[in-house]
Design a protein around this motif. Structure first.
Motif, PDB file in Angstrom:
ATOM      1  N   PRO A   1       0.812  -1.221   0.000  1.00  0.00           N
ATOM      2  CA  PRO A   1       0.000   0.000   0.000  1.00  0.00           C
ATOM      3  C   PRO A   1       0.847   1.273   0.000  1.00  0.00           C
ATOM      4  O   PRO A   1       0.503   2.253  -0.650  1.00  0.00           O
ATOM      5  N   GLU A   2       1.966   1.251   0.712  1.00  0.00           N
ATOM      6  CA  GLU A   2       2.816   2.444   0.810  1.00  0.00           C
ATOM      7  C   GLU A   2       3.288   2.928  -0.556  1.00  0.00           C
ATOM      8  O   GLU A   2       3.460   4.132  -0.764  1.00  0.00           O
ATOM      9  N   LEU A   3       3.480   2.007  -1.487  1.00  0.00           N
ATOM     10  CA  LEU A   3       3.942   2.395  -2.825  1.00  0.00           C
ATOM     11  C   LEU A   3       2.869   3.134  -3.622  1.00  0.00           C
ATOM     12  O   LEU A   3       3.182   3.802  -4.599  1.00  0.00           O
ATOM     13  N   THR A   4       1.623   3.038  -3.204  1.00  0.00           N
ATOM     14  CA  THR A   4       0.545   3.720  -3.933  1.00  0.00           C
ATOM     15  C   THR A   4       0.404   5.183  -3.523  1.00  0.00           C
ATOM     16  O   THR A   4      -0.155   5.982  -4.263  1.00  0.00           O
ATOM     17  N   TRP A   5       0.863   5.533  -2.347  1.00  0.00           N
ATOM     18  CA  TRP A   5       0.525   6.824  -1.747  1.00  0.00           C
ATOM     19  C   TRP A   5       1.002   8.028  -2.549  1.00  0.00           C
ATOM     20  O   TRP A   5       0.258   8.993  -2.709  1.00  0.00           O
TER      21      TRP A   5
ATOM     22  N   GLU B   1       9.725  -0.265 -16.853  1.00  0.00           N
ATOM     23  CA  GLU B   1      10.978  -0.707 -16.241  1.00  0.00           C
ATOM     24  C   GLU B   1      10.835  -0.604 -14.727  1.00  0.00           C
ATOM     25  O   GLU B   1      10.108  -1.379 -14.139  1.00  0.00           O
ATOM     26  N   THR B   2      11.427   0.380 -14.062  1.00  0.00           N
ATOM     27  CA  THR B   2      11.343   0.466 -12.601  1.00  0.00           C
ATOM     28  C   THR B   2      10.506   1.648 -12.132  1.00  0.00           C
ATOM     29  O   THR B   2      10.364   1.868 -10.934  1.00  0.00           O
ATOM     30  N   ARG B   3       9.941   2.419 -13.034  1.00  0.00           N
ATOM     31  CA  ARG B   3       9.165   3.608 -12.661  1.00  0.00           C
ATOM     32  C   ARG B   3       7.690   3.264 -12.501  1.00  0.00           C
ATOM     33  O   ARG B   3       7.052   2.759 -13.434  1.00  0.00           O
ATOM     34  N   LEU B   4       7.139   3.563 -11.331  1.00  0.00           N
ATOM     35  CA  LEU B   4       5.720   3.343 -11.049  1.00  0.00           C
ATOM     36  C   LEU B   4       4.910   4.463 -11.691  1.00  0.00           C
ATOM     37  O   LEU B   4       5.103   5.632 -11.372  1.00  0.00           O
ATOM     38  N   ILE B   5       3.996   4.096 -12.613  1.00  0.00           N
ATOM     39  CA  ILE B   5       3.236   5.115 -13.345  1.00  0.00           C
ATOM     40  C   ILE B   5       1.724   4.949 -13.198  1.00  0.00           C
ATOM     41  O   ILE B   5       0.966   5.786 -13.661  1.00  0.00           O
TER      42      ILE B   5
ATOM     43  N   ILE C   1      -3.297   7.113 -12.868  1.00  0.00           N
ATOM     44  CA  ILE C   1      -2.241   6.973 -13.864  1.00  0.00           C
ATOM     45  C   ILE C   1      -1.519   8.318 -13.945  1.00  0.00           C
ATOM     46  O   ILE C   1      -2.171   9.367 -14.076  1.00  0.00           O
ATOM     47  N   GLU C   2      -0.206   8.280 -13.873  1.00  0.00           N
ATOM     48  CA  GLU C   2       0.580   9.512 -13.959  1.00  0.00           C
ATOM     49  C   GLU C   2       0.163  10.300 -15.199  1.00  0.00           C
ATOM     50  O   GLU C   2      -0.018   9.729 -16.278  1.00  0.00           O
ATOM     51  N   ALA C   3       0.018  11.607 -15.044  1.00  0.00           N
ATOM     52  CA  ALA C   3      -0.529  12.467 -16.106  1.00  0.00           C
ATOM     53  C   ALA C   3       0.156  12.268 -17.458  1.00  0.00           C
ATOM     54  O   ALA C   3      -0.505  12.168 -18.485  1.00  0.00           O
ATOM     55  N   GLY C   4       1.454  12.188 -17.485  1.00  0.00           N
ATOM     56  CA  GLY C   4       2.181  12.049 -18.748  1.00  0.00           C
ATOM     57  C   GLY C   4       1.989  10.717 -19.447  1.00  0.00           C
ATOM     58  O   GLY C   4       2.397  10.549 -20.597  1.00  0.00           O
ATOM     59  N   PHE C   5       1.364   9.761 -18.780  1.00  0.00           N
ATOM     60  CA  PHE C   5       1.152   8.429 -19.352  1.00  0.00           C
ATOM     61  C   PHE C   5      -0.327   8.137 -19.609  1.00  0.00           C
ATOM     62  O   PHE C   5      -0.670   7.048 -20.065  1.00  0.00           O
ATOM     63  N   GLN C   6      -1.203   9.094 -19.320  1.00  0.00           N
ATOM     64  CA  GLN C   6      -2.625   8.886 -19.569  1.00  0.00           C
ATOM     65  C   GLN C   6      -2.901   8.871 -21.067  1.00  0.00           C
ATOM     66  O   GLN C   6      -2.189   9.494 -21.844  1.00  0.00           O
TER      67      GLN C   6
END
Length: 135
Positions: A9-13, A45-49, A68-73
């Motif tokens: 869960p911590e990785l989502t915050w 790769e290793t970036r959570l988006i 979803i991170e704005a640049g990847f929507q």
């Protein structure tokens, strides 16, 4: 290339805050029910988006904090994350998925078979509508 995996869960915050509640503090993104849920992350790769949290409630499961991170929507990442989450829920016996969709997201969920229940509410200046899908 996107890969999706279960995360803590911590990785989502951070992403919850950045996308959904930018005026809030990261620590405010923790929910009491986080420990009872499943959390998935979409990575390049290793970036959570992308993140989504899934909470079992018998055969009817709720997903929350889909971000979803704005640049990847608009690149199909949300669809991939939604598919992954749905397949996981199905494999665990879920019969119905539902969410409190922000008004601007109704079209997105509708494309994937979610329907409005007629229920809705407002919180912190944001309008939500309950959407569901029978699996």
């Amino acid at each position: 290339m996107i890969h999706i995996e279960q995360i803590t869960p911590e990785l989502t915050w951070q992403l919850r805050r950045d996308v959904l509640y930018p005026a809030s503090r990261v620590y405010e993104m923790e929910m009491d029910e986080d420990r009872q849920g499943y959390h998935f992350g979409a990575f390049t790769e290793t970036r959570l988006i992308g993140v989504v949290s899934l909470f079992p409630q018998g055969e009817s499961w709720q997903f929350r904090k889909f971000a979803i991170e704005a640049g990847f929507q608009g690149q199909g990442i949300g669809r991939q994350l939604l598919d992954h989450m749905t397949n996981f829920a199905l494999s665990e016996g879920c019969k119905r998925l539902w969410c409190n969709a922000r008004t601007p997201a109704i079209g997105f969920y509708s494309k994937f078979g979610y329907t409005l229940t007629g229920e809705g509410y407002s919180a912190n200046g944001i309008d939500f509508k309950v959407m569901e899908k029978t699996l």
